[in-house]
Motif scaffolding. Structure first.
Motif, PDB file in Angstrom:
ATOM      1  N   ALA A 378      11.228  59.233-126.136  1.00 43.21           N
ATOM      2  CA  ALA A 378      12.478  59.844-125.693  1.00 43.21           C
ATOM      3  C   ALA A 378      12.737  59.584-124.215  1.00 43.21           C
ATOM      4  N   MET A 379      14.013  59.438-123.885  1.00 40.76           N
ATOM      5  CA  MET A 379      14.483  59.475-122.507  1.00 40.76           C
ATOM      6  C   MET A 379      15.983  59.678-122.502  1.00 40.76           C
ATOM      7  N   ARG A 380      16.438  60.825-122.013  1.00 38.53           N
ATOM      8  CA  ARG A 380      17.841  61.089-121.729  1.00 38.53           C
ATOM      9  C   ARG A 380      18.829  60.453-122.699  1.00 38.53           C
ATOM     10  N   GLY A 381      19.040  61.082-123.825  1.00 36.53           N
ATOM     11  CA  GLY A 381      20.015  60.574-124.794  1.00 36.53           C
ATOM     12  C   GLY A 381      19.559  59.304-125.477  1.00 36.53           C
ATOM     13  N   PHE A 382      18.225  59.165-125.657  1.00 38.91           N
ATOM     14  CA  PHE A 382      17.697  57.925-126.236  1.00 38.91           C
ATOM     15  C   PHE A 382      18.343  57.646-127.590  1.00 38.91           C
ATOM     16  N   GLY A 383      18.552  56.376-127.861  1.00 35.14           N
ATOM     17  CA  GLY A 383      19.266  55.960-129.065  1.00 35.14           C
ATOM     18  C   GLY A 383      20.745  55.785-128.793  1.00 35.14           C
ATOM     19  N   VAL A 384      21.334  56.729-128.071  1.00 33.17           N
ATOM     20  CA  VAL A 384      22.772  56.697-127.808  1.00 33.17           C
ATOM     21  C   VAL A 384      23.094  55.953-126.513  1.00 33.17           C
ATOM     22  N   THR A 385      22.272  56.132-125.500  1.00 29.97           N
ATOM     23  CA  THR A 385      22.586  55.609-124.166  1.00 29.97           C
ATOM     24  C   THR A 385      22.773  54.096-124.167  1.00 29.97           C
ATOM     25  N   ILE A 386      21.816  53.373-124.716  1.00 27.31           N
ATOM     26  CA  ILE A 386      21.901  51.907-124.721  1.00 27.31           C
ATOM     27  C   ILE A 386      22.977  51.442-125.697  1.00 27.31           C
ATOM     28  N   ALA A 387      23.128  52.158-126.819  1.00 22.93           N
ATOM     29  CA  ALA A 387      24.210  51.817-127.747  1.00 22.93           C
ATOM     30  C   ALA A 387      25.558  51.933-127.048  1.00 22.93           C
ATOM     31  N   ASP A 388      25.744  52.985-126.250  1.00 20.45           N
ATOM     32  CA  ASP A 388      26.992  53.143-125.500  1.00 20.45           C
ATOM     33  C   ASP A 388      27.212  51.996-124.518  1.00 20.45           C
ATOM     34  N   PHE A 389      26.148  51.616-123.821  1.00 16.90           N
ATOM     35  CA  PHE A 389      26.242  50.486-122.900  1.00 16.90           C
ATOM     36  C   PHE A 389      26.770  49.242-123.619  1.00 16.90           C
ATOM     37  N   ALA A 390      26.211  48.976-124.799  1.00 14.05           N
ATOM     38  CA  ALA A 390      26.633  47.788-125.537  1.00 14.05           C
ATOM     39  C   ALA A 390      28.055  47.929-126.081  1.00 14.05           C
ATOM     40  N   LEU A 391      28.359  49.080-126.661  1.00 17.52           N
ATOM     41  CA  LEU A 391      29.677  49.280-127.275  1.00 17.52           C
ATOM     42  C   LEU A 391      30.799  49.208-126.242  1.00 17.52           C
ATOM     43  N   GLU A 392      30.606  49.852-125.118  1.00 12.52           N
ATOM     44  CA  GLU A 392      31.675  49.867-124.117  1.00 12.52           C
ATOM     45  C   GLU A 392      31.760  48.539-123.364  1.00 12.52           C
ATOM     46  N   SER A 393      30.631  47.853-123.216  1.00 15.91           N
ATOM     47  CA  SER A 393      30.686  46.486-122.671  1.00 15.91           C
ATOM     48  C   SER A 393      31.475  45.590-123.615  1.00 15.91           C
ATOM     49  N   GLN A 394      31.263  45.775-124.913  1.00 16.37           N
ATOM     50  CA  GLN A 394      31.994  45.000-125.913  1.00 16.37           C
ATOM     51  C   GLN A 394      33.499  45.259-125.800  1.00 16.37           C
ATOM     52  N   MET A 395      33.887  46.512-125.625  1.00 19.33           N
ATOM     53  CA  MET A 395      35.312  46.838-125.499  1.00 19.33           C
ATOM     54  C   MET A 395      35.927  46.162-124.271  1.00 19.33           C
ATOM     55  N   ASP A 396      35.209  46.178-123.166  1.00 18.66           N
ATOM     56  CA  ASP A 396      35.722  45.523-121.954  1.00 18.66           C
ATOM     57  C   ASP A 396      35.872  44.015-122.157  1.00 18.66           C
ATOM     58  N   ARG A 397      34.914  43.409-122.839  1.00 20.35           N
ATOM     59  CA  ARG A 397      34.970  41.956-123.041  1.00 20.35           C
ATOM     60  C   ARG A 397      36.103  41.579-123.996  1.00 20.35           C
ATOM     61  N   ILE A 398      36.334  42.416-125.002  1.00 16.30           N
ATOM     62  CA  ILE A 398      37.472  42.165-125.899  1.00 16.30           C
ATOM     63  C   ILE A 398      38.777  42.249-125.121  1.00 16.30           C
ATOM     64  N   ALA A 399      38.882  43.273-124.265  1.00 14.12           N
ATOM     65  CA  ALA A 399      40.102  43.440-123.481  1.00 14.12           C
ATOM     66  C   ALA A 399      40.353  42.215-122.600  1.00 14.12           C
TER      67      ALA A 399
END
Length: 462
Positions: A378-399
């Motif tokens: 575990a570390m601070r929102g583990f599982g979600v934190t890195i997924a968010d990094f990838a998902l929101e990076s993906q949204m920026d790249r699509i834009a």
């Protein structure tokens, strides 16, 4: 009943509730432990001054992956001040997994290595001595014979046919979810969406393990009581979780143990694994005196559980107007040599997909993979934190690829109340649209009128 904000001297705001004195909401509230911290009166586990305190130190694996051919503890026993050397044979239930309390199986990690080591630094023998120096000298004097085995450090390599088997207790290099090789999402027809899309974008994201690096390293002091119980002073973040797992490893009723905790000198998720307390309890019972086991900084950095490294591949089916009609995600979570909390973290990651967006076709395979690395946890929102990094990076790249405003892209795809999510749950209380609009306003990011009129409660205007 109304609220008003009143400025206070610090420049913060306090909420005053008409008609009573409840002023917590919106106010600056002094932490209950603040005075103790700033005056030096707060007691941490290392402040326990138990008489006749013995010290425990580990002899750890010098290999990433190897069979143990021989263990010679005679050198340690010859060191003046050494009281006892413990091996796996001294631990009542030596193989365990921390999530067994919520039904996760199988037991897959030894407290002390039996016939094999699976990561660099894995504990093999515990040396108990009168002083910390004697315990360190004794641990260094132990000699272990190894038969080296090929290690595997990459998650995709570990899943290939013929890869070295990391964890025989698991039986394969991945955690099994209800009979499946990964945690899966199947919603709609993503391949059909790719065929209908104006654009198909695919990018890959990679994170590294992240050490929590608390100021206070992991440790405990165990004090035997006159009534036969053990009092455990620990910096664990999860007192009852630690108590229950320790009792299961010792093979004793839960009420034979008492955890004294609650003061943690930094944790961030890194102190939820039950690693130091069980062997310290075994040692305290073996020598019938208090025992202290605390990591030095090198151990904290090398063998305490970091945030898992993750590899995420996202493939999106996108229309010219920015609508995402399909999303395919392949996720690899590097659990290291043992499961610990990683199966749960992988499930959390899957539960977060495909992000806070309404996408009609979603496919995801989320793999919890075993490698010869330090077990992650575990570390601070583990599982979600890195997924968010990838998902929101993906949204920026699509834009950028569509030459589109990134907030407008998000507003088009943001889930609304009543939408059916990929997990077949109805979204409610979303408020994402309003949050994006407010963020844009505060940042001075101009949105067209049509986007400012959007709402989380309706899809009108889309």
């Amino acid at each position: 009943m109304t609220y008003r904000l009143a400025p206070i001297d610090t420049g913060a705001f306090v909420a005053e509730r008409d008609g009573d004195h409840h002023t917590v909401i919106g106010s600056v509230v002094r932490r209950s432990d603040a005075r103790g911290h700033v005056t030096g009166r707060t007691e941490f586990f290392e402040d326990v001054a138990a008489p006749r305190l013995a010290h425990l130190k580990m002899h750890r694996s010098a290999r990433h992956h190897a069979r143990i051919t021989d263990v010679d503890v005679s050198g340690a026993l010859a060191v003046p001040g050494v009281l006892r050397v413990l091996t796996h044979a001294d631990v009542p239930n030596n193989v365990y997994t921390v999530l067994k309390l919520i039904g996760v199986e199988p037991d897959d990690e030894p407290v002390l290595a039996v016939d094999k080591v699976r990561y660099l630094g894995e504990p093999i023998c515990a040396v108990v001595a009168e002083t910390e120096a004697a315990a360190l000298e004794g641990a260094a004097a132990i000699e272990v014979g190894y038969e080296d085995l090929p290690p595997v450090f990459d998650v995709e390599e570990a899943l290939k046919e013929g890869a070295p088997l990391v964890n025989e207790y698991q039986g394969q290099n991945y955690f099994v979810y209800e009979g499946h090789h990964c945690r899966r999402i199947r919603f709609g027809d993503v391949e059909k969406a790719f065929g209908q899309a104006d654009h198909v974008f695919e990018w890959r994201y990679q994170s590294s393990p992240i050490e929590q690096a608390p100021v206070e390293t992991t440790g405990c002091v165990v004090v035997p009581q006159a009534d036969g119980r053990l009092r455990i002073h620990s910096d664990t973040q999860a007192c009852f979780f630690t108590l229950d797992n320790t009792a299961l490893i010792l093979g004793v009723p839960f009420n034979k143990l008492r955890i004294v905790g609650g003061t943690v000198g930094g944790g961030f998720g890194g102190k939820v694994d039950v690693v130091v307390e069980p062997i310290a309890c075994v040692a305290a019972m073996a020598v019938d005196r208090p025992v202290k086991f605390v990591y030095d900084r090198a151990e904290e950095m090398q063998v305490s559980s970091p945030r898992a490294a993750e590899r995420i591949v996202i493939k999106d089916a996108v229309m010219d107007d920015g609508r995402i009609i399909g999303r395919k995600v392949t996720l690899y979570v590097d659990a290291g040599a043992y499961a610990r909390h990683s199966p749960y973290g992988t499930t959390k990651a899957a539960a977060h997909l495909p992000g806070p967006y309404t996408i009609p076709n979603v496919w995801a395979d989320c793999h919890c993979v075993f490698t010869n690395r330090t077990p992650s946890s575990a570390m601070r929102g583990f599982g979600v934190t890195i997924a968010d990094f990838a998902l929101e990076s993906q949204m920026d790249r699509i834009a950028r690829a569509l030459d589109m405003d990134p907030l407008q892209l998000r507003l088009i795809n943001a889930y609304r109340d009543g939408d059916l999510k990929a997990h077949r749950k109805i979204a409610e209380g979303t408020a994402l649209v309003e949050v994006i609009q407010k963020a844009a306003e505060l940042a001075g990011h101009e949105l067209p009128e049509a986007y400012r009129r959007m709402s989380s409660t309706t899809r009108e205007g889309l």
